[in-house]
Design an enzyme around this catalytic site. Structure first.
Site, PDB file in Angstrom:
ATOM      1  N   SER A 212       0.813  -1.216   0.000  1.00  0.00           N
ATOM      2  CA  SER A 212       0.000   0.000   0.000  1.00  0.00           C
ATOM      3  C   SER A 212       0.849   1.271   0.000  1.00  0.00           C
ATOM      4  CB  SER A 212      -0.953  -0.055   1.188  1.00  0.00           C
ATOM      5  OG  SER A 212      -1.834   1.020   1.164  1.00  0.00           O
TER       6      SER A 212
ATOM      7  N   ASP B 221      -0.913   1.562  -3.937  1.00  0.00           N
ATOM      8  CA  ASP B 221      -1.742   0.564  -4.614  1.00  0.00           C
ATOM      9  C   ASP B 221      -3.066   1.155  -5.088  1.00  0.00           C
ATOM     10  OD1 ASP B 221      -2.704   0.796  -2.003  1.00  0.00           O
ATOM     11  OD2 ASP B 221      -3.448  -1.259  -1.964  1.00  0.00           O
TER      12      ASP B 221
ATOM     13  N   ASP C 224      -2.170   6.662  -3.277  1.00  0.00           N
ATOM     14  CA  ASP C 224      -1.122   5.934  -2.557  1.00  0.00           C
ATOM     15  C   ASP C 224      -0.600   4.812  -3.466  1.00  0.00           C
ATOM     16  OD1 ASP C 224      -3.157   4.007  -2.372  1.00  0.00           O
ATOM     17  OD2 ASP C 224      -2.519   3.349  -0.386  1.00  0.00           O
TER      18      ASP C 224
ATOM     19  N   ASP D 140      -5.697   2.456  -3.648  1.00  0.00           N
ATOM     20  CA  ASP D 140      -7.000   2.315  -2.988  1.00  0.00           C
ATOM     21  C   ASP D 140      -7.364   3.582  -2.216  1.00  0.00           C
ATOM     22  OD1 ASP D 140      -5.231   1.929  -0.884  1.00  0.00           O
ATOM     23  OD2 ASP D 140      -6.259   0.175  -0.065  1.00  0.00           O
TER      24      ASP D 140
HETATM   25 MG    MG Z   1      -3.386   1.550  -0.098  1.00  0.00          MG
END
Ligand code: MG
Length: 446
Positions: free
Chosen positions: A95, A238, A236, A240
């Protein structure tokens, strides 16, 4: 039993999360998910390829068929899980953590990420590895259209014509993360005038640290201002989670992104809102305006997914800017959130929209505490609330609701800290509340 899983999967540096451990985790996950067909996705981190091989090998060895989605953003993988109705998903990503970290996120067939509590079963299974017979080993296949499918689904759920007519000018700061592979394509496809920043995938994260804080996205903020853009968007690692800049280049903090998302959602569809006990009163106020209710969960994305999977809410989210839209998946969706907000700014500027979001100030502090003290401190908060007849919620720490704000006292599950958050209309009042409760629950302990 060794603990590998935290609030949202197993995370660590390459020294902690080795290929050997990843293989054992994958074998246990394969058994936990009943040896069904499992999707595997990975991000662009330098250790993702080596962990990918270990994880795929682990899953195949216990008899799971594996569908490799390749290098895709987390929200893309979560969407494909729902679309393909697979038995589960493993995402290799850390992440927003620094480049030397990586992680293994496990999602079940219903699209709900495995929480720390549920992961205990996986950790138990790791103690007795069980291979399949040689002729029951799984098969590996590859699926290369995940990002195309995800873009198609997003486009179906937004007003494309409205965006194409207005052609907003956007600065996209993908932070060299996974958003690079989808956001430029999506917004160009929607006819936006796109200015790219840090939009090549690179596991060294050369452009900026991965977490889209105001400090980390400064270049995006000034580009929005200098280029007279309508908004800036930063993700960020990844993709999400998402943060924004308004048309003046002012940073829009994560909880405002969530609040605005709730406002936009409730305007088009009535229903309840799921959020964690650390979420702003702004969410309650907006929900009240539309006759909706806020359902509180423990802090952590898997708890939001668990709650919204029951089908009793239209949106979920957390205060750091992760929003779940069940029409796409049960996971935080930084790409769809961005698209919904871009759709909204075709109507009026982002700063105008934000005037409709009630303004609260939030202050956070963490205080070092060992296990014994953590328990005592939280207990003291509960006792104080009971003795003073204050309204409180104790599903995760103790949140005390005051007339003009709230405070939460909560023990960290993974670190030696007690966290205290306070919220009120002004920063001074939030500070006052925080200090008062700190003195009630902590100082007398030191
Ligand atoms: Mg993330």
């Amino acid at each position: 039993m060794t603990k590998y899983f935290g609030t949202n999967g197993a995370r660590g540096t390459f020294k902690q999360l080795t290929p050997e451990i990843a293989l054992m985790i994958a074998q246990a996950v394969g058994i936990y998910l009943k040896r069904k067909k499992i999707l595997v996705a990975r991000d662009m981190r330098l250790t993702s390829d080596v962990l990918w091989h270990a994880i795929v090998s682990g899953l195949l060895s216990v008899g799971c068929d594996v569908v490799d989605l390749g290098m895709v953003p987390s929200p893309t993988a979560e969407f494909i899980l729902k679309k393909m109705k697979a038995g589960g998903l493993i995402i290799i990503t850390a992440s927003h953590n620094p480049p030397e970290y990586n992680g293994i996120k496990v999602v079940d067939g219903a699209g709900v990420a495995v929480s720390r509590e549920r992961a205990e079963e996986i950790e138990r299974l790791m103690e007795r590895p069980q291979h399949a017979e040689w002729d029951k080993i799984g098969k590996l296949t590859h699926y290369g259209r995940a990002i195309d499918d995800h873009i198609d689904a997003i486009i179906q759920h937004i007003n494309v014509e409205k965006i194409r007519r207005r052609k907003p000018r956007l600065v996209l700061d993908c932070g060299n993360g996974m958003a690079s592979l989808i956001a430029p394509r999506l917004f160009k496809n929607l006819g936006c005038d796109v200015i790219l920043l840090n939009s090549d995938v690179d596991g060294h994260f050369p452009g900026r640290p991965s977490e889209p804080t105001a400090e980390n996205v400064k270049r995006m903020l000034s580009l929005v201002h200098d280029e007279k853009a309508d908004a800036g968007i930063a993700w960020d690692g990844d993709a999400d989670r998402v943060a924004f800049a308004d048309e003046r280049g002012e940073y829009v903090i994560g909880d405002k992104v969530f609040a605005l998302s709730v406002l936009l959602k409730l305007k088009e569809k009535k229903g309840n809102v799921v959020s964690t006990v650390a979420t702003s009163l702004a969410i309650d106020e907006i929900a009240n305006m539309y006759g909706s209710k806020v359902i509180y969960t423990k802090i952590g994305a898997p708890y939001l997914s668990e709650e919204i999977s029951k089908g009793n809410a239209v949106i979920a989210g957390e205060e750091v800017g992760g929003v779940i839209w069940p029409e796409i998946s049960l996971a935080k969706e930084g790409i769809f959130t961005a698209a919904k907000i871009v759709e909204a700014i075709c109507e009026k500027p982002l700063s105008e929209w934000l005037k409709e979001v009630p303004d609260y100030k939030n202050i956070k502090e963490k205080i070092p505490a060992d296990e014994k003290m953590k328990k005592e401190v939280v207990e003291r908060a509960r006792r104080h609330a009971q003795e003073n007849n204050l309204s409180f919620i104790d599903i995760d720490g103790v949140r005390i609701n005051l007339e003009d704000g709230w405070v939460i006292v909560r023990a960290s599950g993974t670190e030696n800290y007690v966290r205290i958050f306070a919220e009120a209309k002004t920063e001074e009042r939030a500070r006052e509340i925080l200090n008062k409760y700190k003195s009630i629950v902590v100082l007398s302990n030191l």
